[in-house]
Every structure is written in C-alpha cells, then in structure tokens.
Design an enzyme around this catalytic site. Structure first.
Site, PDB file in Angstrom:
ATOM      1  N   TYR A   1      33.573  42.453  39.880  1.00 16.89           N
ATOM      2  CA  TYR A   1      34.380  41.468  39.690  1.00 16.89           C
ATOM      3  C   TYR A   1      34.180  40.438  40.862  1.00 16.89           C
ATOM      4  O   TYR A   1      34.177  38.960  40.751  1.00 16.89           O
ATOM      5  CB  TYR A   1      35.914  42.144  39.729  1.00 16.89           C
ATOM      6  CG  TYR A   1      36.828  41.053  40.204  1.00 16.89           C
ATOM      7  CD1 TYR A   1      37.447  40.182  38.984  1.00 16.89           C
ATOM      8  CD2 TYR A   1      37.447  40.827  41.604  1.00 16.89           C
ATOM      9  CE1 TYR A   1      38.329  39.334  39.448  1.00 16.89           C
ATOM     10  CE2 TYR A   1      38.465  39.864  41.689  1.00 16.89           C
ATOM     11  CZ  TYR A   1      39.130  39.286  40.805  1.00 16.89           C
ATOM     12  OH  TYR A   1      40.123  38.021  40.950  1.00 16.89           O
TER      13      TYR A   1
ATOM     14  N   GLU B   1      38.519  38.858  47.048  1.00 16.71           N
ATOM     15  CA  GLU B   1      37.597  39.968  46.848  1.00 16.71           C
ATOM     16  C   GLU B   1      35.956  39.319  47.218  1.00 16.71           C
ATOM     17  O   GLU B   1      35.394  40.392  47.390  1.00 16.71           O
ATOM     18  CB  GLU B   1      37.622  40.537  45.289  1.00 16.71           C
ATOM     19  CG  GLU B   1      38.720  41.280  45.003  1.00 16.71           C
ATOM     20  CD  GLU B   1      38.621  42.817  45.525  1.00 16.71           C
ATOM     21  OE1 GLU B   1      39.542  43.211  46.192  1.00 16.71           O
ATOM     22  OE2 GLU B   1      37.294  43.214  45.243  1.00 16.71           O
TER      23      GLU B   1
ATOM     24  N   SER C   1      38.647  34.200  45.040  1.00 22.83           N
ATOM     25  CA  SER C   1      39.536  35.594  45.098  1.00 22.83           C
ATOM     26  C   SER C   1      39.163  35.808  46.682  1.00 22.83           C
ATOM     27  O   SER C   1      37.818  35.816  47.197  1.00 22.83           O
ATOM     28  CB  SER C   1      39.249  36.528  44.227  1.00 22.83           C
ATOM     29  OG  SER C   1      39.807  37.677  44.828  1.00 22.83           O
TER      30      SER C   1
HETATM   31  P1  NAP Z   1      46.141  38.423  35.159  1.00 25.05           P
HETATM   32  O1  NAP Z   1      47.757  38.600  35.339  1.00 25.05           O
HETATM   33  O2  NAP Z   1      45.418  39.357  34.897  1.00 25.05           O
HETATM   34  O3  NAP Z   1      46.095  37.143  34.165  1.00 25.05           O
HETATM   35  C1  NAP Z   1      44.756  36.978  33.603  1.00 25.05           C
HETATM   36  C2  NAP Z   1      44.841  35.896  32.349  1.00 25.05           C
HETATM   37  O4  NAP Z   1      43.443  35.770  31.642  1.00 25.05           O
HETATM   38  C3  NAP Z   1      45.747  36.671  31.280  1.00 25.05           C
HETATM   39  O5  NAP Z   1      46.336  35.412  30.633  1.00 25.05           O
HETATM   40  C4  NAP Z   1      44.666  36.768  30.109  1.00 25.05           C
HETATM   41  O6  NAP Z   1      45.062  36.833  28.835  1.00 25.05           O
HETATM   42  C5  NAP Z   1      43.718  35.760  30.441  1.00 25.05           C
HETATM   43  N1  NAP Z   1      42.085  35.959  29.922  1.00 25.05           N
HETATM   44  C6  NAP Z   1      41.447  37.174  30.183  1.00 25.05           C
HETATM   45  N2  NAP Z   1      40.356  36.986  29.499  1.00 25.05           N
HETATM   46  C7  NAP Z   1      40.246  35.849  28.861  1.00 25.05           C
HETATM   47  C8  NAP Z   1      39.637  34.909  27.911  1.00 25.05           C
HETATM   48  N3  NAP Z   1      38.188  35.468  27.681  1.00 25.05           N
HETATM   49  N4  NAP Z   1      39.977  33.850  27.571  1.00 25.05           N
HETATM   50  C9  NAP Z   1      41.159  33.380  27.862  1.00 25.05           C
HETATM   51  N5  NAP Z   1      41.928  33.900  28.405  1.00 25.05           N
HETATM   52  C10 NAP Z   1      41.550  34.990  29.175  1.00 25.05           C
HETATM   53  O7  NAP Z   1      45.789  37.712  36.388  1.00 25.05           O
HETATM   54  P2  NAP Z   1      46.748  37.072  37.559  1.00 25.05           P
HETATM   55  O8  NAP Z   1      46.949  37.878  38.575  1.00 25.05           O
HETATM   56  O9  NAP Z   1      47.441  36.103  37.188  1.00 25.05           O
HETATM   57  O10 NAP Z   1      45.420  35.982  38.524  1.00 25.05           O
HETATM   58  C11 NAP Z   1      45.068  34.696  37.944  1.00 25.05           C
HETATM   59  C12 NAP Z   1      43.704  34.585  38.210  1.00 25.05           C
HETATM   60  O11 NAP Z   1      43.684  34.522  39.740  1.00 25.05           O
HETATM   61  C13 NAP Z   1      42.719  35.383  37.723  1.00 25.05           C
HETATM   62  O12 NAP Z   1      41.478  34.709  37.616  1.00 25.05           O
HETATM   63  C14 NAP Z   1      42.562  36.371  39.061  1.00 25.05           C
HETATM   64  O13 NAP Z   1      41.138  36.907  39.027  1.00 25.05           O
HETATM   65  C15 NAP Z   1      42.470  35.376  40.216  1.00 25.05           C
HETATM   66  N6  NAP Z   1      43.000  36.030  41.365  1.00 25.05           N
HETATM   67  C16 NAP Z   1      44.202  36.661  41.429  1.00 25.05           C
HETATM   68  C17 NAP Z   1      44.681  37.239  42.567  1.00 25.05           C
HETATM   69  C18 NAP Z   1      46.020  38.049  42.898  1.00 25.05           C
HETATM   70  O14 NAP Z   1      46.244  38.787  43.701  1.00 25.05           O
HETATM   71  N7  NAP Z   1      46.864  37.964  41.740  1.00 25.05           N
HETATM   72  C19 NAP Z   1      44.073  37.128  43.795  1.00 25.05           C
HETATM   73  C20 NAP Z   1      42.985  36.093  43.752  1.00 25.05           C
HETATM   74  C21 NAP Z   1      42.461  35.619  42.825  1.00 25.05           C
HETATM   75  P3  NAP Z   1      45.683  38.198  27.908  1.00 25.05           P
HETATM   76  O15 NAP Z   1      47.106  37.919  28.507  1.00 25.05           O
HETATM   77  O16 NAP Z   1      45.444  37.983  26.663  1.00 25.05           O
HETATM   78  O17 NAP Z   1      45.165  39.379  28.606  1.00 25.05           O
HETATM   79  O1  G4F Z   2      46.042  46.290  43.581  1.00 24.45           O
HETATM   80  P1  G4F Z   2      44.635  46.353  43.449  1.00 24.45           P
HETATM   81  O2  G4F Z   2      44.105  46.773  42.168  1.00 24.45           O
HETATM   82  O3  G4F Z   2      44.090  45.015  44.043  1.00 24.45           O
HETATM   83  P2  G4F Z   2      42.871  44.752  44.386  1.00 24.45           P
HETATM   84  O4  G4F Z   2      41.477  45.171  43.924  1.00 24.45           O
HETATM   85  O5  G4F Z   2      42.730  44.159  45.836  1.00 24.45           O
HETATM   86  O6  G4F Z   2      42.361  43.176  43.427  1.00 24.45           O
HETATM   87  C1  G4F Z   2      43.450  42.310  43.426  1.00 24.45           C
HETATM   88  O7  G4F Z   2      43.557  41.271  44.419  1.00 24.45           O
HETATM   89  C2  G4F Z   2      42.440  40.567  44.450  1.00 24.45           C
HETATM   90  C3  G4F Z   2      42.365  39.598  45.642  1.00 24.45           C
HETATM   91  O8  G4F Z   2      41.990  39.998  46.704  1.00 24.45           O
HETATM   92  C4  G4F Z   2      42.026  39.730  43.121  1.00 24.45           C
HETATM   93  F1  G4F Z   2      41.177  38.962  43.037  1.00 24.45           F
HETATM   94  C5  G4F Z   2      41.879  40.873  41.941  1.00 24.45           C
HETATM   95  O9  G4F Z   2      41.953  39.905  40.628  1.00 24.45           O
HETATM   96  C6  G4F Z   2      43.349  41.683  41.889  1.00 24.45           C
HETATM   97  O10 G4F Z   2      44.522  40.838  41.701  1.00 24.45           O
HETATM   98  O11 G4F Z   2      44.092  47.344  44.828  1.00 24.45           O
HETATM   99  C7  G4F Z   2      44.430  47.152  46.072  1.00 24.45           C
HETATM  100  C8  G4F Z   2      43.948  48.368  46.720  1.00 24.45           C
HETATM  101  C9  G4F Z   2      42.496  48.866  46.840  1.00 24.45           C
HETATM  102  O12 G4F Z   2      41.972  48.717  47.733  1.00 24.45           O
HETATM  103  C10 G4F Z   2      42.585  49.940  45.887  1.00 24.45           C
HETATM  104  O13 G4F Z   2      41.543  50.976  46.091  1.00 24.45           O
HETATM  105  O14 G4F Z   2      44.842  49.645  46.610  1.00 24.45           O
HETATM  106  C11 G4F Z   2      43.826  50.785  46.488  1.00 24.45           C
HETATM  107  N1  G4F Z   2      44.605  51.807  45.649  1.00 24.45           N
HETATM  108  C12 G4F Z   2      44.634  52.889  45.914  1.00 24.45           C
HETATM  109  N2  G4F Z   2      45.300  53.528  44.947  1.00 24.45           N
HETATM  110  C13 G4F Z   2      44.848  51.461  44.221  1.00 24.45           C
HETATM  111  C14 G4F Z   2      45.344  52.724  43.859  1.00 24.45           C
HETATM  112  N3  G4F Z   2      44.678  50.467  43.488  1.00 24.45           N
HETATM  113  C15 G4F Z   2      45.094  50.731  42.111  1.00 24.45           C
HETATM  114  N4  G4F Z   2      44.957  49.395  41.392  1.00 24.45           N
HETATM  115  N5  G4F Z   2      45.399  51.822  41.617  1.00 24.45           N
HETATM  116  C16 G4F Z   2      45.686  52.980  42.529  1.00 24.45           C
HETATM  117  O15 G4F Z   2      46.313  53.963  41.944  1.00 24.45           O
END
Ligand code: NAP
Ligand code: G4F
Length: 329
Positions: A147, A125, A123
């Site tokens: 995280y 992050e 990520s």
């Molecule tokens: P998400 O919607 O939160 O999905 C997370 C998945 O992980 C869900 O299917 C959840 O299952 C499963 N999970 C959580 N804990 C588990 C465990 N102990 N054993 C088995 N399964 C488990 O996340 P996403 O946005 O699709 O992201 C996918 C991956 O990419 C994650 O690793 C996230 O950290 C990473 N990532 C995401 C972003 C982004 O912007 N979306 C960016 C960078 C990296 P349940 O349905 O049961 O909760």
């Molecule tokens: O949408 P966010 O919660 O995403 P964040 O923290 O960037 O993390 C996501 O992206 C990561 C990749 O860089 C993934 F690895 C991670 O698993 C996840 O998918 O927040 C984005 C920004 C933050 O700076 C937060 O402080 O939005 C700001 N924000 C402002 N108000 C808020 C809010 N975020 C959330 N969730 N809720 C608010 O009310």
C-alpha cells in the site's frame, strides 16, 4: 456554481468531503464502482443532493466519459484499496487501484481538460520506516507495505503531471484520521466498537496485534477541509496534514476503555494474526506549512476523538439492541 468530482465518495473521507462541498454550494458528482449490493451507508443522508455516477479507477474510458459529461472544475481522487494488511495479500490489485488508478485519472484530465484542479490522497504510510521525526513535506519516503509503495507511486505521478503538463495537481500527505465513519477493520474503530460491545455485554474480548505502533491520529472532517483548501490556493503544492501529536495503540486502548470505566487489560488479547510482515513504528507529522499557507489546524484533541468514537459506537449498539427487543416483544 463549481462542480467537483469525488472518487471514493462512499468511503469515510469521501462522505465528509461531499458534505463540505455541498455546504459550499458545489454541484457534487460522486463516482462509485458497480457492486451487486448498494453500499451508500455513509452518504445516504446526502444522497439526494449528489449526482452518483458509475466509474472505476481500473477503467480508463469510464473516467474520460465522466469528465466529458460532468465537466468538473475540481477532482478529488480519494478512491483506493486503503487497508494496509490487504495490500500484503492482494499487492497487485492494490497497485492497480492505488497506484495506476492515479495515472488513469491524471491522464483522463490531461486528455479532457487540463485546467481541472486535482487532489491526490497521499498518505503518511509513505514515510514508513521514518527517516526523520517529525515528518514534513521534505522527509524522504521509505514505505513498508505494498500500500505504501503504491501511494509513493501515486504521489510522484501527481508531481510529474504537475511539472510535465502544468496541471494544478496537489498531494495531501495525510496522517491517520478517524471518525465514527471509519471502516471497522482499522484499529481505532475496531477498538471503540469493541469497547461499546463489551460495555453492553455483547462481547467478552478484543483481539489485536501490535500495541506499540505509534500514530498521529486526527479527526476526518478536519482533514476533508484541508483537501478543499489545497485546491483553492494560487499555486499547486503538496502539504502534510497532521496533529503533531503521537500516541501508541496501548494509549488509545487505555483512553477508550477507561472512558467507560473498564480496564483494557482484562479484555484485550494479543493475536499474531493481526501483526504485519513489516510495520510502521512511529508516525508524527509537522503540519506547519499547512498552518501558514492554508490557515489549517486541527479542531479535535486525541482524547476528544477517542471519546466521540466510543460515544457513537455505544449509541449505535444501544439502538440495535432496542430494535431487536422491539421485534421480539
Ligand atoms: P475508505 O473508507 O477505504 O474508502 C475508499 C473508497 O475507495 C471507497 O469509496 C471505495 O469504494 C473506493 N474504491 C476502492 N477501489 C475503487 C475502484 N477501483 N474504483 C472506484 N472506487 C474505488 O478510505 P478513506 O479512509 O476514506 O481514505 C480516502 C483516501 O485517503 C484513500 O485513498 C486512502 O488511501 C487515503 N488516506 C486515508 C487516510 C486515513 O487515515 N483515512 C490517511 C491517508 C490517506 P467502495 O465503497 O465500493 O469500497
Ligand atoms: O488502523 P490501521 O490499520 O491504520 P494504518 O495501517 O496506519 O493505515 C491507515 O492510515 C494510513 C495513514 O498513515 C492510511 F494511508 C491508510 O489508508 C489507513 O487509513 O493500523 C494502525 C496501527 C498499525 O501499526 C497496526 O499494526 O495499529 C496496529 N494494530 C494493532 N492491532 C492494528 C491492530 N491495526 C489493525 N487494523 N487491526 C488490529 O487488530
């Protein structure tokens, strides 16, 4: 045809990746953890085409058994505790899932079949308090949340198993990617869902935290394609996946509200509850390596992304309203 195992198949990315692999005629095995209620909303349209198997990143034996039984050629490790604020309130659990879970899967691969190709969901992050702008595969990490720290561990253990055991293990350093399937607590979907509800008269306000944070937001299906491409290369490497554009939360708000002819300043309330103990202020990625080596590029612009999410949420709430009206008629 090849078999792929996806952990986190019920999540946003897992559902898009499963669709893509089915189109490529893979046998798709989706690992789900045991829950008291079924949570297959994002994959219900393809559920009959996927082998659903119970397993948990906390349970090493379940991972070994799945690899032995289904013999996948590719494993995509997308499961994680992925919400940054929860990592501050549940840091140990986040470390177990998001950090040590990666080692459990890599070790299961080492034991069962080290020829399996492995994708780790790293990520942006990890860049946290960024050391350079834009961020590349060579930018040092400075995570700002439990995280982010857990993801740095997951990233380096992936590199370590590649270098120690010759496993074809890749890390995709993915910047934020969104879609109508994004969890509702993440800021983009929280905003577009709020806009739809306000437009339809179901809410009067939207409470948010830091509006100055800047993110590089892309479209999730594009990012699922990048994951697959990484595992089709001759050599395992790590790649940044990003759009190369950054916008702050305020710009996202302006775009989403103005699209439905509303002024965000009349509805948004800044609430301390949504601020974090430490913030990531600026993310912007340089995906030129992915462009050159994978031929990857994003297909959706920032404005298109905001609008398609607003449209999807308006459609969702209109459908719900019609259903409620039909029931009460
Ligand atoms: P998400 O919607 O939160 O999905 C997370 C998945 O992980 C869900 O299917 C959840 O299952 C499963 N999970 C959580 N804990 C588990 C465990 N102990 N054993 C088995 N399964 C488990 O996340 P996403 O946005 O699709 O992201 C996918 C991956 O990419 C994650 O690793 C996230 O950290 C990473 N990532 C995401 C972003 C982004 O912007 N979306 C960016 C960078 C990296 P349940 O349905 O049961 O909760
Ligand atoms: O949408 P966010 O919660 O995403 P964040 O923290 O960037 O993390 C996501 O992206 C990561 C990749 O860089 C993934 F690895 C991670 O698993 C996840 O998918 O927040 C984005 C920004 C933050 O700076 C937060 O402080 O939005 C700001 N924000 C402002 N108000 C808020 C809010 N975020 C959330 N969730 N809720 C608010 O009310």
């Amino acid at each position: 045809m090849p078999t792929a195992l996806i952990t986190g198949v019920t999540g946003q990315d897992g559902s898009y990746l499963a669709e893509l692999l089915l189109q490529q005629e893979y046998t798709v095995v989706g690992m789900v953890r045991r829950t008291s209620t079924i949570n297959f909303d994002r994959i219900k349209h393809i559920q009959s085409q996927i082998e659903i198997v119970q397993g948990d990143l906390l349970d090493q034996i379940s991972l070994i058994n799945i690899l032995q039984e289904y013999q996948p050629q590719e494993v995509y490790n997308l499961a994680a505790q992925s919400f940054v604020p929860t990592s501050f309130t549940q840091p140990v659990l986040t470390g177990e899932f998001t950090a040590l879970g990666v080692t459990r899967m890599l070790d299961a691969i080492r034991i069962v079949d080290p020829s399996i190709r492995f994708y780790q969901a790293s990520s942006s992050e990890m860049f946290g308090k960024v050391r350079e702008v834009p961020q590349t595969e060579r930018t040092p990490f400075y995570p700002r949340s439990p995280y982010g720290v857990a993801k740095v561990y997951g990233h380096w253990i992936t590199v370590n198993y590649r270098e120690s055991y010759g496993i074809f293990a890749c890390s995709g350093i993915l910047f934020n990617h969104e879609s109508p399937r994004r969890g509702l607590e993440f800021v983009t979907h929280k905003i577009t869902n709020g806009v739809a509800r306000i437009k339809l008269g179901l809410s009067q306000e939207l409470r948010l935290g830091n509006l100055d944070a800047r993110r590089d937001w892309g479209y999730a299906p594009d990012y699922a394609r990048a994951m697959w491409l990484m595992l089709q290369q001759d050599r395992p490497e790590d790649y940044v996946i990003a759009t190369g554009e950054t916008h702050n939360v305020r710009e996202f708000l302006e775009e989403a509200f103005s699209y439905v002819d509303l002024d965000w300043q009349e509805f948004v309330i800044q609430d301390d509850h949504f601020y974090r103990p430490a913030e990531v202020d600026l993310l912007i990625g340089d995906a030129s390596k992915a462009g050159q080596q994978l031929g990857w590029e994003p297909t959706i612009t920032f404005v298109e992304l905001v609008r398609l999410m607003v449209d999807a949420d308006i459609e969702y709430w209109e459908r719900r309203l019609k259903q409620a009206a039909a029931i009460s008629a």
